[in-house]
Design an enzyme around this catalytic site. Structure first.
Site, PDB file in Angstrom:
ATOM      1  N   ASP A  59       1.792  23.858 -37.612  1.00 28.95           N
ATOM      2  CA  ASP A  59       3.079  23.200 -39.145  1.00 28.95           C
ATOM      3  C   ASP A  59       4.440  23.736 -39.647  1.00 28.95           C
ATOM      4  O   ASP A  59       5.126  23.122 -39.296  1.00 28.95           O
ATOM      5  CB  ASP A  59       2.365  23.956 -39.985  1.00 28.95           C
ATOM      6  CG  ASP A  59       1.990  25.690 -40.016  1.00 28.95           C
ATOM      7  OD1 ASP A  59       2.542  25.681 -38.949  1.00 28.95           O
ATOM      8  OD2 ASP A  59       1.224  26.124 -41.197  1.00 28.95           O
ATOM      9  N   MET A  87      -2.223  27.372 -38.393  1.00 30.05           N
ATOM     10  CA  MET A  87      -2.181  27.872 -37.231  1.00 30.05           C
ATOM     11  C   MET A  87      -2.993  28.285 -37.557  1.00 30.05           C
ATOM     12  O   MET A  87      -3.470  29.118 -38.906  1.00 30.05           O
ATOM     13  CB  MET A  87      -0.843  27.793 -36.620  1.00 30.05           C
ATOM     14  CG  MET A  87      -0.044  26.999 -36.293  1.00 30.05           C
ATOM     15  SD  MET A  87       1.822  27.726 -36.070  1.00 30.05           S
ATOM     16  CE  MET A  87       1.069  28.610 -34.211  1.00 30.05           C
TER      17      MET A  87
END
Length: 484
Positions: free
Chosen positions: A235, A79
């Site tokens: 994730d 991210m």
């Protein structure tokens, strides 16, 4: 067949599952991180494509018929990365990654604007995307002026796969530009960083279609036409989909390089003052909260490097029987801390060392320090209105039974271990690809794995752990004061 692609910091993992969610095969491609200056962390987006090609070529070699039968692809990714493209979709500079802290001053400046916490539900952390763009504007103005698109890492992969500039809610919630409650870009937050919505990708839910695989790539890997690419997830949200952590009150603790305490929510529950992350989940109309610590197994790996013993040797010296906390306390702030302190400058410490402090005593303190940092995240979640009754452990650190016992006792919660299998972000991404391609029910598809074992708190040590935790909490302000 369905394919999950997980773009991590150290590599890209590709996983194939069938329509009964059995894992057919997986492969990976390696990535390196560039650190040209202290606090900097970057990757060339071209390397993500190379690593993805490497993983998919390996899958084709091992499972050509299965890969040819793929009908849906899901994406997961690291991210917060700032991938900046010009009007021709060319990368303007290396991507600034999630663990890059150069923009700490810009983050503080944005966070002082009350609309950021009010609309995003989060502190503006230095690792988030918006302060990175503020840094680029101040330090690389010629690049900032050329920015046509800002994409998160996995969405750059999507652009290559489909030609579409699109993202989804869970990853976008980590930019500091998303109105997290309304699940849409905020024009006012973008304007605060001298950007506008035209430079942002279109948004879909993680379970929705977000393009189809382009014919050239489909042909390369032997796939047919019309392969759907799902919105996907950041994730941690993708891992939650893989673990079945999608319903109210479900939670997992991840012991990877960093540590995460992740709780699924049926409603939006922001509490930025506690440094809890309140993000959209990958499933529609759901959210999640995360407490994030920056050094989990990284702390043990650091200790391993200093002592010259492997992590397995160090934890093996402790045996399987949980000890009462000793006189040594470890603060695992080796690269600063997020939850609950939001402090990029704080650093770790051993406190209470004596002549009697053996290597095993220091190892025990390291494991306890990480356990107490996760307890900090639990307290932050409680302050935000989340009540947990148990957690599931995942990640490399969960192989240590001693550590699991320490965490269970520090949290005073049972810790479940899933049955053998790979239920991580690539598996969760593949599930999202299945949902997008077939219209399957998201909650029914993202079911939890069977529990192989439950580690209960050591009731005889809960009180001693509570005392040690309170000592741990008192040390942060003391260390901070001493290092100003």
């Amino acid at each position: 067949m369905y394919l999950g692609l997980d773009l991590g910091t150290s590599g890209v993992k590709a996983m194939l599952i069938d329509d009964e969610q059995r894992i057919i095969g997986s492969a990976s491609g390696a990535l390196d991180v560039s650190r040209p200056h202290p606090g900097w962390s970057e990757q060339d987006p071209a390397d993500w494509i190379r690593a993805t090609e490497q993983a998919l070529d390996a899958l084709k070699a091992a499972h050509p018929d299965a890969l040819a039968a793929v009908r849906g692809i899901g994406l997961s990714g690291q991210m917060h990365g700032a991938t900046l493209l010009d009007k021709h979709d060319a990368a303007l500079r290396p991507c600034i990654l999630w663990n890059d802290t150069r923009s700490f001053r810009q983050a503080a400046a944005l966070d002082s604007d009350p609309q950021f916490r009010a609309l995003t539900g989060n502190i503006v952390f230095p690792g988030f995307t918006a302060p990175k763009l503020a840094w680029v504007r101040e330090n690389e103005p010629e690049i900032f002026a050329e920015v046509r698109w800002i994409l998160l890492p996995k969405d750059y992969l999507r652009l290559w796969l489909t030609g579409e500039h699109m993202s989804e809610m869970s990853d976008s919630a980590g930019t500091s530009w998303l109105d997290t409650g309304k699940r849409k870009w905020s024009e006012s937050l973008l304007a605060a960083t001298q950007l506008d919505e035209r430079q942002m990708p279109d948004l879909v839910e993680g379970t929705d279609s977000a393009g189809t695989l382009c014919p050239e790539l489909a042909s390369r890997w032997g796939m047919g036409s019309g392969v759907v690419v799902a919105g996907g997830a950041g994730d941690n949200a993708a891992s939650a989909c893989g673990m079945g952590t999608v319903g109210e009150g479900q939670a997992f603790v991840s012991l990877g390089t960093s540590g995460v305490l992740f709780a699924a929510n049926a409603r939006y529950l922001p509490n930025p003052e506690s440094a809890v992350h309140a993000f959209c989940h990958a499933l529609p109309n759901t959210w999640h909260q995360m407490g994030v610590i920056l050094s989990a197994t990284d702390a043990l790996n650091w200790h391993s490097g200093v002592t010259g013993r492997s992590a397995g040797e160090l934890t093996g010296e402790l045996g399987d029987t949980l000890n009462s906390p000793g006189s040594v306390t470890f603060l695992p702030y080796l690269s600063g801390e997020r939850t609950p302190h939001n402090d990029a400058a704080i650093r770790g410490a051993f406190v209470g060392l004596g002549h009697e402090s053996s290597r095993a005593a220091l190892t025990q303190a390291v494991l306890e320090g990480v356990s107490f940092a996760i307890r900090d995240s639990l307290e932050a979640l409680r302050a935000a209105g989340t009540r947990l009754t148990r957690v599931t452990a995942i990640g490399g650190g969960s192989r240590s039974r001693y550590w699991l016992k320490s965490i269970a006792t520090a949290l005073d919660l049972p810790v479940d271990l899933p049955a053998d299998g790979d239920f991580g972000a690539a598996f969760g991404a593949a599930r999202l690809g299945l949902i997008a391609a077939t219209g399957a029910n998201p909650v029914a598809t993202c079911f939890a794995p069977a529990t192989a074992e439950t580690i209960a708190p050591e009731t005889s040590l809960v009180s001693a752990y509570e005392d040690a935790y309170q000592r741990y909490r008192r040390l942060y302000p003391a260390i901070k004061e001493a290092t100003l």
